[in-house]
Design a protein around this motif. Structure first.
Motif, PDB file in Angstrom:
ATOM      1  N   GLU A 218       0.828  -1.212   0.000  1.00  9.61           N
ATOM      2  CA  GLU A 218       0.000   0.000   0.000  1.00  9.61           C
ATOM      3  C   GLU A 218       0.862   1.260   0.000  1.00  9.61           C
ATOM      4  O   GLU A 218       0.468   2.286  -0.558  1.00  9.61           O
ATOM      5  CB  GLU A 218      -0.923   0.021   1.217  1.00  9.61           C
ATOM      6  CG  GLU A 218      -2.079  -0.945   1.124  1.00  9.61           C
ATOM      7  CD  GLU A 218      -2.887  -1.021   2.414  1.00  9.61           C
ATOM      8  OE1 GLU A 218      -2.511  -0.399   3.430  1.00  9.61           O
ATOM      9  OE2 GLU A 218      -3.902  -1.742   2.417  1.00  9.61           O
ATOM     10  N   ARG A 219       2.011   1.181   0.636  1.00 13.30           N
ATOM     11  CA  ARG A 219       2.918   2.334   0.710  1.00 13.30           C
ATOM     12  C   ARG A 219       3.826   2.438  -0.517  1.00 13.30           C
ATOM     13  O   ARG A 219       4.613   3.358  -0.631  1.00 13.30           O
ATOM     14  CB  ARG A 219       3.804   2.260   1.963  1.00 13.30           C
ATOM     15  CG  ARG A 219       3.073   2.133   3.295  1.00 13.30           C
ATOM     16  CD  ARG A 219       2.148   3.297   3.595  1.00 13.30           C
ATOM     17  NE  ARG A 219       1.750   3.350   4.982  1.00 13.30           N
ATOM     18  CZ  ARG A 219       0.668   2.771   5.497  1.00 13.30           C
ATOM     19  NH1 ARG A 219      -0.121   2.053   4.741  1.00 13.30           N
ATOM     20  NH2 ARG A 219       0.372   2.903   6.773  1.00 13.30           N
ATOM     21  N   GLY A 220       3.737   1.446  -1.413  1.00 13.31           N
ATOM     22  CA  GLY A 220       4.544   1.473  -2.627  1.00 13.31           C
ATOM     23  C   GLY A 220       6.020   1.193  -2.392  1.00 13.31           C
ATOM     24  O   GLY A 220       6.871   1.677  -3.140  1.00 13.31           O
ATOM     25  N   VAL A 221       6.305   0.405  -1.369  1.00 15.56           N
ATOM     26  CA  VAL A 221       7.690   0.087  -1.024  1.00 15.56           C
ATOM     27  C   VAL A 221       7.981  -1.354  -1.423  1.00 15.56           C
ATOM     28  O   VAL A 221       7.215  -2.254  -1.098  1.00 15.56           O
ATOM     29  CB  VAL A 221       7.925   0.273   0.502  1.00 15.56           C
ATOM     30  CG1 VAL A 221       9.340  -0.097   0.887  1.00 15.56           C
ATOM     31  CG2 VAL A 221       7.600   1.701   0.923  1.00 15.56           C
ATOM     32  N   THR A 222       9.081  -1.560  -2.125  1.00 12.61           N
ATOM     33  CA  THR A 222       9.464  -2.920  -2.495  1.00 12.61           C
ATOM     34  C   THR A 222      10.129  -3.614  -1.322  1.00 12.61           C
ATOM     35  O   THR A 222      10.596  -2.967  -0.375  1.00 12.61           O
ATOM     36  CB  THR A 222      10.448  -2.932  -3.687  1.00 12.61           C
ATOM     37  OG1 THR A 222      11.675  -2.320  -3.269  1.00 12.61           O
ATOM     38  CG2 THR A 222       9.873  -2.213  -4.899  1.00 12.61           C
ATOM     39  N   GLN A 223      10.182  -4.926  -1.401  1.00 13.33           N
ATOM     40  CA  GLN A 223      10.889  -5.684  -0.363  1.00 13.33           C
ATOM     41  C   GLN A 223      12.351  -5.254  -0.301  1.00 13.33           C
ATOM     42  O   GLN A 223      12.921  -5.119   0.780  1.00 13.33           O
ATOM     43  CB  GLN A 223      10.796  -7.188  -0.627  1.00 13.33           C
ATOM     44  CG  GLN A 223       9.435  -7.766  -0.367  1.00 13.33           C
ATOM     45  CD  GLN A 223       9.380  -9.265  -0.606  1.00 13.33           C
ATOM     46  OE1 GLN A 223      10.238  -9.850  -1.260  1.00 13.33           O
ATOM     47  NE2 GLN A 223       8.345  -9.893  -0.074  1.00 13.33           N
ATOM     48  N   ARG A 224      12.959  -5.040  -1.447  1.00 11.01           N
ATOM     49  CA  ARG A 224      14.373  -4.628  -1.487  1.00 11.01           C
ATOM     50  C   ARG A 224      14.588  -3.266  -0.835  1.00 11.01           C
ATOM     51  O   ARG A 224      15.549  -3.076  -0.089  1.00 11.01           O
ATOM     52  CB  ARG A 224      14.890  -4.611  -2.918  1.00 11.01           C
ATOM     53  CG  ARG A 224      15.072  -6.000  -3.494  1.00 11.01           C
ATOM     54  CD  ARG A 224      15.689  -5.959  -4.893  1.00 11.01           C
ATOM     55  NE  ARG A 224      15.671  -7.260  -5.515  1.00 11.01           N
ATOM     56  CZ  ARG A 224      16.618  -8.181  -5.358  1.00 11.01           C
ATOM     57  NH1 ARG A 224      17.640  -7.950  -4.581  1.00 11.01           N
ATOM     58  NH2 ARG A 224      16.519  -9.346  -5.965  1.00 11.01           N
ATOM     59  N   LYS A 225      13.694  -2.314  -1.115  1.00 13.86           N
ATOM     60  CA  LYS A 225      13.839  -0.983  -0.514  1.00 13.86           C
ATOM     61  C   LYS A 225      13.650  -1.031   0.991  1.00 13.86           C
ATOM     62  O   LYS A 225      14.378  -0.377   1.740  1.00 13.86           O
ATOM     63  CB  LYS A 225      12.856   0.008  -1.149  1.00 13.86           C
ATOM     64  CG  LYS A 225      13.263   0.441  -2.524  1.00 13.86           C
ATOM     65  CD  LYS A 225      12.305   1.483  -3.076  1.00 13.86           C
ATOM     66  CE  LYS A 225      12.695   1.880  -4.478  1.00 13.86           C
ATOM     67  NZ  LYS A 225      11.782   2.874  -5.034  1.00 13.86           N
ATOM     68  N   LEU A 226      12.677  -1.795   1.434  1.00 16.65           N
ATOM     69  CA  LEU A 226      12.451  -1.922   2.871  1.00 16.65           C
ATOM     70  C   LEU A 226      13.639  -2.591   3.531  1.00 16.65           C
ATOM     71  O   LEU A 226      14.119  -2.147   4.577  1.00 16.65           O
ATOM     72  CB  LEU A 226      11.161  -2.706   3.151  1.00 16.65           C
ATOM     73  CG  LEU A 226      10.793  -2.867   4.623  1.00 16.65           C
ATOM     74  CD1 LEU A 226      10.660  -1.519   5.329  1.00 16.65           C
ATOM     75  CD2 LEU A 226       9.512  -3.671   4.764  1.00 16.65           C
TER      76      LEU A 226
END
Length: 70
Positions: free
Chosen positions: A17-25
């Protein structure tokens, strides 16, 4: 009374929902992206301190990532 447990589905849903990828997180919390995948698939549970950082980064509350077991 049942203890709250980590909800892998909630983590994935809120992250998307926040538009964050697993890699970015993962990069933001200094972890490998496979750690995020394992958290979201229920294969691993993030430590409380890590979950607190994830919640902060995603603009969520810790309570958003837990469910009460039935």
């Amino acid at each position: 009374m049942h203890a709250p447990t980590f909800s892998p589905d909630a983590l994935g849903q809120i992250r998307r929902e926040r538009g964050v990828t697993q890699r970015k997180l993962a990069a933001a919390i200094d972890r490998n992206f496979t750690s995020i995948s394992m958290y979201e698939n229920g294969r691993s549970t993030p430590p409380v301190d890590v979950l607190a950082v994830i919640a902060d980064l995603l603009g969520a509350h810790m309570d958003d990532f837990v469910r009460t077991a039935a």
